[in-house]
Structure formats: C-alpha cells, structure tokens
Design a protein around this motif. Structure first.
Motif, PDB file in Angstrom:
ATOM      1  N   TRP A   3     -32.795 -46.758 -47.034  1.00 17.77           N
ATOM      2  CA  TRP A   3     -33.255 -47.309 -45.756  1.00 17.77           C
ATOM      3  C   TRP A   3     -34.640 -46.756 -45.411  1.00 17.77           C
ATOM      4  CZ3 TRP A   3     -29.570 -47.920 -41.014  1.00 17.77           C
ATOM      5  CH2 TRP A   3     -30.204 -48.640 -40.014  1.00 17.77           C
ATOM      6  N   ALA A   4     -34.810 -45.450 -45.565  1.00 16.08           N
ATOM      7  CA  ALA A   4     -36.088 -44.830 -45.203  1.00 16.08           C
ATOM      8  C   ALA A   4     -37.223 -45.295 -46.110  1.00 16.08           C
ATOM      9  CB  ALA A   4     -35.954 -43.309 -45.267  1.00 16.08           C
ATOM     10  N   ALA A   5     -36.941 -45.482 -47.378  1.00 20.51           N
ATOM     11  CA  ALA A   5     -37.995 -45.808 -48.327  1.00 20.51           C
ATOM     12  C   ALA A   5     -38.310 -47.302 -48.396  1.00 20.51           C
ATOM     13  CB  ALA A   5     -37.613 -45.305 -49.715  1.00 20.51           C
ATOM     14  N   PHE A   6     -37.292 -48.151 -48.269  1.00 17.57           N
ATOM     15  CA  PHE A   6     -37.485 -49.569 -48.553  1.00 17.57           C
ATOM     16  C   PHE A   6     -37.196 -50.509 -47.400  1.00 17.57           C
ATOM     17  CE2 PHE A   6     -36.331 -47.523 -52.605  1.00 17.57           C
ATOM     18  CZ  PHE A   6     -37.540 -47.698 -53.254  1.00 17.57           C
ATOM     19  N   GLY A   7     -36.573 -50.035 -46.327  1.00 20.57           N
ATOM     20  CA  GLY A   7     -36.326 -50.889 -45.174  1.00 20.57           C
ATOM     21  C   GLY A   7     -34.876 -51.319 -45.045  1.00 20.57           C
ATOM     22  N   PHE A   8     -34.630 -52.013 -43.948  1.00 19.62           N
ATOM     23  CA  PHE A   8     -33.263 -52.361 -43.562  1.00 19.62           C
ATOM     24  C   PHE A   8     -32.586 -53.313 -44.536  1.00 19.62           C
ATOM     25  CE2 PHE A   8     -30.284 -55.140 -41.281  1.00 19.62           C
ATOM     26  CZ  PHE A   8     -29.354 -54.192 -40.910  1.00 19.62           C
ATOM     27  N   TRP A   9     -33.257 -54.376 -44.965  1.00 20.49           N
ATOM     28  CA  TRP A   9     -32.591 -55.387 -45.789  1.00 20.49           C
ATOM     29  C   TRP A   9     -32.259 -54.882 -47.184  1.00 20.49           C
ATOM     30  CZ3 TRP A   9     -30.038 -58.610 -43.233  1.00 20.49           C
ATOM     31  CH2 TRP A   9     -30.492 -59.048 -41.991  1.00 20.49           C
ATOM     32  N   VAL A  10     -33.083 -54.022 -47.717  1.00 21.43           N
ATOM     33  CA  VAL A  10     -32.745 -53.403 -49.003  1.00 21.43           C
ATOM     34  C   VAL A  10     -31.545 -52.482 -48.814  1.00 21.43           C
ATOM     35  CG1 VAL A  10     -33.581 -51.920 -50.854  1.00 21.43           C
ATOM     36  CG2 VAL A  10     -35.103 -53.593 -49.832  1.00 21.43           C
ATOM     37  N   PHE A  11     -31.503 -51.762 -47.682  1.00 23.85           N
ATOM     38  CA  PHE A  11     -30.351 -50.922 -47.342  1.00 23.85           C
ATOM     39  C   PHE A  11     -29.076 -51.752 -47.299  1.00 23.85           C
ATOM     40  CE2 PHE A  11     -27.686 -50.048 -43.590  1.00 23.85           C
ATOM     41  CZ  PHE A  11     -27.094 -48.845 -43.966  1.00 23.85           C
ATOM     42  N   VAL A  12     -29.137 -52.912 -46.656  1.00 25.94           N
ATOM     43  CA  VAL A  12     -27.962 -53.785 -46.580  1.00 25.94           C
ATOM     44  C   VAL A  12     -27.553 -54.231 -47.982  1.00 25.94           C
ATOM     45  CG1 VAL A  12     -27.126 -56.018 -45.750  1.00 25.94           C
ATOM     46  CG2 VAL A  12     -28.411 -54.529 -44.219  1.00 25.94           C
ATOM     47  N   GLY A  13     -28.524 -54.599 -48.811  1.00 23.51           N
ATOM     48  CA  GLY A  13     -28.221 -55.014 -50.177  1.00 23.51           C
ATOM     49  C   GLY A  13     -27.550 -53.918 -50.984  1.00 23.51           C
ATOM     50  N   VAL A  14     -28.041 -52.694 -50.847  1.00 25.59           N
ATOM     51  CA  VAL A  14     -27.445 -51.563 -51.556  1.00 25.59           C
ATOM     52  C   VAL A  14     -26.031 -51.298 -51.042  1.00 25.59           C
ATOM     53  CG1 VAL A  14     -27.632 -49.076 -51.977  1.00 25.59           C
ATOM     54  CG2 VAL A  14     -29.647 -50.523 -52.162  1.00 25.59           C
ATOM     55  N   ALA A  15     -25.839 -51.382 -49.728  1.00 25.26           N
ATOM     56  CA  ALA A  15     -24.505 -51.168 -49.156  1.00 25.26           C
ATOM     57  C   ALA A  15     -23.521 -52.220 -49.662  1.00 25.26           C
ATOM     58  CB  ALA A  15     -24.581 -51.184 -47.632  1.00 25.26           C
TER      59      ALA A  15
END
Length: 63
Positions: free
Chosen positions: A18-30
């Motif tokens: 989340w810190a490095a790439f943003g919210f939507w990448v965080f959602v994708g990883v989750a």
C-alpha cells in the motif's frame, strides 16, 4: 511459522504494498492472497464451499 507470525508477515506485505504502490495495487495483492489461501485449503482438502457461502451470507459465523 505460527499463525500469528504468518498473519504478521501477510500484514507487513500488504502495508508495504500500500505504501509503495497505492491503494488499488494493495487491493489486488489482498485478493491474490485470499485466492491463494482458498486454493491452499482446497489442495489440503479442508475447503468446504457451503460453509464459506453460509459464513459470507451471515447465516452462520465462521468461529
């Protein structure tokens, strides 16, 4: 690894993502982690789709 250590590692990966790439990448990883967990349970033979559907729909708790 204990379940606590595993949870901490997953949380750290999500926080760094989340810190490095943003919210939507965080959602994708989750979502990828959740799918991986379901596939792992299916391979082990511990996946019961009916109990998952019941828990998500609120008819039964997961605990």
């Amino acid at each position: 690894m204990t379940p606590t250590q595993t949870g901490m590692a997953i949380g750290a990966v999500l926080a760094i993502t989340w810190a490095a790439f943003g919210f939507w990448v965080f959602v994708g990883v989750a979502v990828a982690i959740a799918i991986g967990a379901l596939v792992g349970r299916w391979v082990e033979g511990r996946f019961d789709p009916s109990s998952l559907i019941a828990a998500v729909s609120g008819r039964r708790s997961s605990s």
